[in-house]
Design a protein around this motif. Structure first.
Motif, PDB file in Angstrom:
ATOM      1  N   ALA B 175      22.776 -21.604-116.323  1.00  0.00           N
ATOM      2  CA  ALA B 175      22.566 -22.751-117.217  1.00  0.00           C
ATOM      3  C   ALA B 175      23.868 -23.255-117.820  1.00  0.00           C
ATOM      4  CB  ALA B 175      21.585 -22.356-118.317  1.00  0.00           C
ATOM      5  N   GLU B 179      25.129 -27.041-117.407  1.00  0.00           N
ATOM      6  CA  GLU B 179      25.350 -27.930-118.551  1.00  0.00           C
ATOM      7  C   GLU B 179      26.813 -28.384-118.619  1.00  0.00           C
ATOM      8  OE1 GLU B 179      23.658 -27.360-122.761  1.00  0.00           O
ATOM      9  OE2 GLU B 179      25.819 -27.098-123.045  1.00  0.00           O
ATOM     10  N   ILE B 201      18.434 -27.427-115.274  1.00  0.00           N
ATOM     11  CA  ILE B 201      18.078 -26.666-116.492  1.00  0.00           C
ATOM     12  C   ILE B 201      16.668 -27.039-116.932  1.00  0.00           C
ATOM     13  CG2 ILE B 201      18.774 -26.045-118.844  1.00  0.00           C
ATOM     14  CD1 ILE B 201      21.558 -27.044-118.214  1.00  0.00           C
ATOM     15  N   LYS B 204      13.777 -25.046-115.790  1.00  0.00           N
ATOM     16  CA  LYS B 204      13.591 -23.685-116.306  1.00  0.00           C
ATOM     17  C   LYS B 204      13.210 -23.641-117.788  1.00  0.00           C
ATOM     18  CE  LYS B 204      15.284 -20.938-112.872  1.00  0.00           C
ATOM     19  NZ  LYS B 204      14.781 -19.664-112.414  1.00  0.00           N
ATOM     20  N   ALA B 205      13.654 -24.649-118.544  1.00  0.00           N
ATOM     21  CA  ALA B 205      13.513 -24.581-120.005  1.00  0.00           C
ATOM     22  C   ALA B 205      12.083 -24.898-120.445  1.00  0.00           C
ATOM     23  CB  ALA B 205      14.486 -25.544-120.665  1.00  0.00           C
ATOM     24  N   TRP B 211      18.708 -30.899-123.295  1.00  0.00           N
ATOM     25  CA  TRP B 211      19.162 -31.475-122.029  1.00  0.00           C
ATOM     26  C   TRP B 211      18.562 -32.867-121.804  1.00  0.00           C
ATOM     27  CZ3 TRP B 211      17.612 -26.470-122.909  1.00  0.00           C
ATOM     28  CH2 TRP B 211      18.684 -25.575-123.076  1.00  0.00           C
TER      29      TRP B 211
END
Lengths: 718, 300
Positions: B175, B179, B201, B204-205, B211
């Motif tokens: 990540a 980022e 990302i 997954k978040a 983001w």
């Protein structure tokens, strides 16, 4: 994760594990089964939900096998075995089982075991392990967290083998383990390159495979389990603790990305300790406190577990103490005890109400405190070995410290917004016995009710109209030996808490026949092969009080009843004990501790064998499968006993290793009346002797065991 | 002669806390080492251990003094380098570190340390070379972040972004690399690339607010105003639902950032005030509050 490349030489199709199997990187839909073999081999796992129905192969042949089982169902129990084990095939016999993670976010009861600084392969490490198993017998942990120093002194491959994978083999085969690296592993394993025995052994989620954001390294990672977000940090290498480093940046991101109800962080160097290490003077602790803790607290961390300091410490609910040296100031957000049976649970209505800090560096190495005073943020400090079990259910977190002797010396509860909790204070449940149920709710304006259920039946009322906090004395019903469950509910039925575990209620209580410090006959030279027979004459044998040890006695370890110094070089000691009973019981229970292997005969009939095999010679030692002391509880039918004189014969053998000990102690208790129908081989009991109710015992030395029942002053909340 | 220590190539046993890793705390071990040194005053092993303990305890001058007695020991050179670095005297750390790396040229940890020192003393090219050498033995995200930073300083912005992107894929979609890569491309006005990396990302978040804000910035650059607005609203909605569960100051900070992006300065300031009240140690919130509090107006 490291897959070793297979050698083309000596490749066998299937070989038995020399390490493992153990469960890794478990999530909702997949799990790794990991094991090692002595020689290069291919690896195959047979597994399935209802028996062994399918198989999966390792991607490469070699010594290290990491087989991913995919397409699994969430929160589901699977059985498995490793190819090469007896009858391991489709439709064959499963050897182990594991349960996949529940769905992420699901509010279901979770129990995890946390251990630190354990890796000594000592008797005390084994005791800590066994006391946890005993305490959790009605509800096993779902996860095993290790906060580092799992393989002293340098985390080498062989140290890992004996002090971790060997010591916890039976747990690891069923329960996923999630480690954080300790400084002793750091001597041979490098967190920058992720090379060395630690990184070879584990399969950790660097890609966010088990929830959380991908860290890109196995050195630190996160995962989700039910409604809990777990974070493992690397605290032992200076580079990782850098303020502008990737780990702390990732930590911020990972916390921003989680919606879980609970956040649990674990790493080796705790932010607060005054044990064998001092968090005010040592860099690693200071940096974890000054750099990592503010990030964790800003995100509302609930529990931080560390090790390194060989002690048990548990904080108040605290927040914002990052400076050095640490002073309590107004960082303690609740200065009470956090106990249901005391001043009440800690209430956490907002994230800045703080979190708990636990130092669990007491898993197996000698404990110590070098500081003259306890840490100012710690409510409870104990310089004794043990481990920690944590239950999280809904909006409730409960933590217990299980000391090496089985005492629960500390317990604490945290209630969030809609939390309610109940605990029952008894180790054993007998019909008609009164037990105290302590309860508390953080839901205002709602009366509470307590209910119980017997083996899936309907819920029955224990008490209603209860206030928000209190205790209720409940007389246990006779469930005909069936397990019961207890729950606490709000009056509107919207919120419930189920006490973890199914508790079997005994119709009759156990009564002691002889205690652990009762006398035994012993002998440590070659002996007549008939020595196990009841009629064998043992008058020439030595006599001493339990417990017995040959390599030194540590009071809390073996009691120093008899130190068989002459047997220092002897691998085998024989024990015999006569006792009499005047009526046959329904059941007996032999509780024993031995190191390292033992076989037991009762009235000439073998009733137990652990880490030994048939026909072992006097000079032979216990099987290598045994590491450290073993605590066992054997239950058998009263039909194995005789009215009048009975004889227990025990052979105990030393194990392997640098300083193997030989220890033995045993106590016997019985309960109930023998029922003819329940046994086929007893012809000795008369009708009248069975009518007496419980046993009238003729004890050789009826001393009560008090040594391992020390009371502690600070805790009464079980 | 190359150093043939098992751990040397990995940078183990020579660098960090290991020397002070006894079962007792560092002060107590130091006392014991002193006692042992009284009997064996010339023991290199003990002297090195003593110096490392002194360094761990922040006794930097004392550590340097101790190390003078072991001028020929590679471990001592490394400890000396670390001590100078901790003292903020990076330049002085170089000679001893160079000597160590002559003996153990592949130690990723030592290379990483020297890269950081080169960086601190303003030698980005040398730092980049060290980061890249360390990468040959190690795949740690820090090395890629450091290397990219040096590339930017050397005016190789595009290569920096590409390097981060490649590393993110190499390191399991890490990540931090995704980022950093996304922000790197954003700065280069390669907003499409930013969107691609941000997606990595967001997949997954559980909560993607942080983001989504970056995504909206990229969309704005691409002229996708409506989409950018939508991303921010989505971010706000995710943070709101997170706040129902968690009242954490970091979540308030996140909401403040979204409010700022939405042009809602008073609301942002109110959140920042609340975040700093609850977590006075939250530096980013303090910084933002300083920037935006003036003339923000009350937002109750």
């Amino acid at each position: 994760m490291n897959l070793l490349i297979a050698s083309s030489l000596a490749l066998s199709a299937a070989a038995l594990p020399s390490r493992g199997p153990y469960i890794q990187q478990s999530n909702e839909n997949s799990s790794y089964i990991v094991w090692r073999t002595e020689a290069d081999s291919s690896g195959k796992v047979y597994y399935g939900e209802d028996g062994l129905t399918q198989s999966a192969d390792s991607s490469a042949a070699g010594k290290q096998h990491e087989v991913k089982l995919s397409g699994l169902k969430a929160g589901t129990k699977y059985v498995y075995c490793i190819d090469g084990m007896p009858n391991c095939k489709v439709g064959g016999t499963p050897a182990y089982s594991f349960t996949t993670s529940p769905k992420v976010g699901e509010k279901q009861p979770v129990r995890f075991w946390a251990v630190g600084d354990s890796g000594t392969a000592s008797g005390i490490q084994a005791l800590v392990r066994d006391q946890m198993l005993k305490r959790t017998k009605y509800r096993k942990p779902d996860l095993f967290l290790h906060v580092g120093d799992m393989a002293y002194g340098s985390g080498t491959f062989s140290e890992f083998q004996i002090k971790f994978f060997g010591m916890y083999a039976n747990i690891l085969a069923h329960t996923p383990v999630w480690p954080a690296i300790g400084n002793h592993e750091g001597k041979t394993s490098d967190s920058v390159s992720t090379e060395g025995p630690y990184y070879q052994g584990y399969v950790l989620p660097k890609g966010g495979e088990s929830g959380g954001l991908a860290s890109g390294t196995e050195a630190y990672y996160s995962f989700d389990y039910a409604n809990i977000h777990f974070i493992a940090l690397e605290s032992q290498l200076e580079e990782m603790r850098a303020e502008d480093g990737a780990m702390l940046k990732w930590l911020q991101m990972d916390l921003a990305a989680t919606n879980q109800d609970w956040i649990v962080a674990f790493f080796h160097h705790p932010p607060y300790t005054k044990g064998s290490h001092d968090s005010d003077v040592e860099t690693a602790h200071i940096q974890m406190r000054e750099r990592a803790l503010p990030i964790l607290e800003a995100a509302g961390v609930d529990l931080v577990i560390g090790g390194h300091s060989h002690i048990y410490e548990r904080s108040y609910l605290c927040y914002g103490a990052h400076e050095t040296p640490t002073v309590a100031g107004n960082s303690i957000r609740d200065n009470k005890d956090g106990k249901l049976a005391g001043a009440g649970a800690y209430i956490k209505n907002a994230d800045e109400d703080g979190g708990l800090h636990v130092v669990a560096g007491h898993g197996g190495t000698p404990t110590r405190q070098d500081s003259p005073t306890d840490h100012p943020l710690m409510y409870f400090t104990e310089i004794e070995n043990g481990s920690v079990v944590v239950d999280i259910q809904g909006d409730v977190l409960r933590l217990e410290n299980i000391r090496h002797d089985g005492e629960i010396t500390d317990s604490v509860t945290v209630l969030k917004k809609n939390g309610l909790v109940a605990t029952i204070s008894s180790d054993e449940f007998v019909a008609g016995q009164k037990v105290d149920i302590h309860y508390q709710s953080n839901i205002s304006g709602q009366k509470l009710s307590l209910e119980y259920q017997v083996e899936g039946g309907s819920w029955q009322t224990i008490a209603t109209d209860l206030a928000e906090k209190g205790s209720y004395s409940w007389t246990l019903p006779d469930t005909q030996e069936k397990p019961l469950q207890v729950r606490l509910s709000t009056a509107d039925g919207k919120y419930r808490y189920q006490v973890p575990g199914n508790f079997p209620v005994l119709s009759n209580p156990f009564k002691e026949v002889f205690a652990a410090d009762a006398p035994w006959k012993f002998h440590f030279a070659e002996t007549n092969k008939d020595w196990t027979a009841p009629e064998f004459v043992d008058v020439e044998w030595g006599e001493g009080k339990g417990s017995f040890a040959v390599c030194g006695c540590v009071p809390w370890q073996c009691g120093c009843g008899t130190y068989i110094a002459d047997a220092l070089l002897v691998p085998t000691v024989y024990f015999r004990k006569s006792f009499t009973i005047d009526s046959l019981p329904q059941e007996y229970e032999l509780n024993m501790l031995y190191e390292s292997g033992a076989t037991i005969w009762l009235n000439g009939k073998q009733i137990y064998q652990g880490h030994l095999k048939e026909g072992m010679a006097f000079d032979e030692r216990a099987l290598p499968s045994s590491i450290g002391a073993v605590q066992e509880s054997i239950r058998g039918s009263g039909a194995d006993l005789k009215v009048g004189k009975n004889v227990l014969a025990v052979v105990v053998k030393k194990g392997h290793g640098i300083r193997p000990n030989l220890r033995f102690e045993a106590s016997l208790r019985t309960r109930g009346n023998f029922q003819e129908a329940s046994s086929s081989d007893c012809s000795c009991a008369t009708a009248s002797s069975r009518d007496h109710g419980f046993l009238a015992l003729s004890l050789i030395v009826p001393l009560l065991v008090t040594r391992r029942r020390r009371k502690v002053t600070k805790d009464a909340d079980i | 002669m190359r150093l043939h220590l098992a751990g040397a190539a990995l940078g183990l046993s020579l660098l960090g806390p290991q020397l002070a890793s006894a079962h007792e705390g560092a002060p107590l071990v130091l006392k014991k080492v002193d006692k042992a040194l009284a009997k064996k005053p010339d023991s290199s092993k003990l002297l090195i251990k003593k110096a490392d303990l002194q360094r761990t305890l922040g006794l930097h001058q004392e550590a340097l003094e101790t190390l003078k007695a072991v001028p020929k020991e590679p471990q001592a050179w490394l400890i000396e380098a670390r001590t100078y670095q901790q003292m903020g005297e990076a330049r002085k750390a170089l000679p001893s570190l160079n000597r160590f790396l002559e003996k153990a040229p592949e130690s990723p940890t030592a290379l990483w340390l020297r890269a950081r020192i080169h960086r601190e003393i303003g030698k980005p090219a040398a730092a980049l070379a060290d980061y890249q050498s360390a990468m040959k033995r190690s795949q740690h995200p820090d090395l890629y972040l450091g290397a990219a930073e040096m590339m930017k300083q050397l005016g190789q912005g595009k290569q920096a972004c590409q390097s981060l992107e490649a590393a993110s894929h190499k390191l399991s979609e890490a990540a931090i690399l995704l980022e950093s890569g996304a922000l790197c491309y954003l700065k280069l006005n390669q907003a499409q690339k930013t969107l691609e990396l941000t997606q990595g990302i967001l997949k997954k978040a559980q909560n993607g607010a942080r983001w989504l804000v970056i995504q909206s910035q990229a969309q704005t650059k691409l002229g996708q105003k409506a989409e950018a607005q939508k991303s921010l609203e989505q971010a706000l909605s995710q943070v709101q639902s997170q706040l129902e569960k968690r009242t954490a100051p970091s979540v308030l900070l996140q909401r403040a950032q979204i409010y700022l992006a939405l042009g809602k300065k008073p609301e942002a300031v109110a959140d920042l005030q609340e975040a700093t009240r609850r977590a006075p140690f939250l530096k980013e919130a303090q910084k933002l509050l300083m920037q935006h509090s003036k003339g923000a107006g009350a937002a109750q």
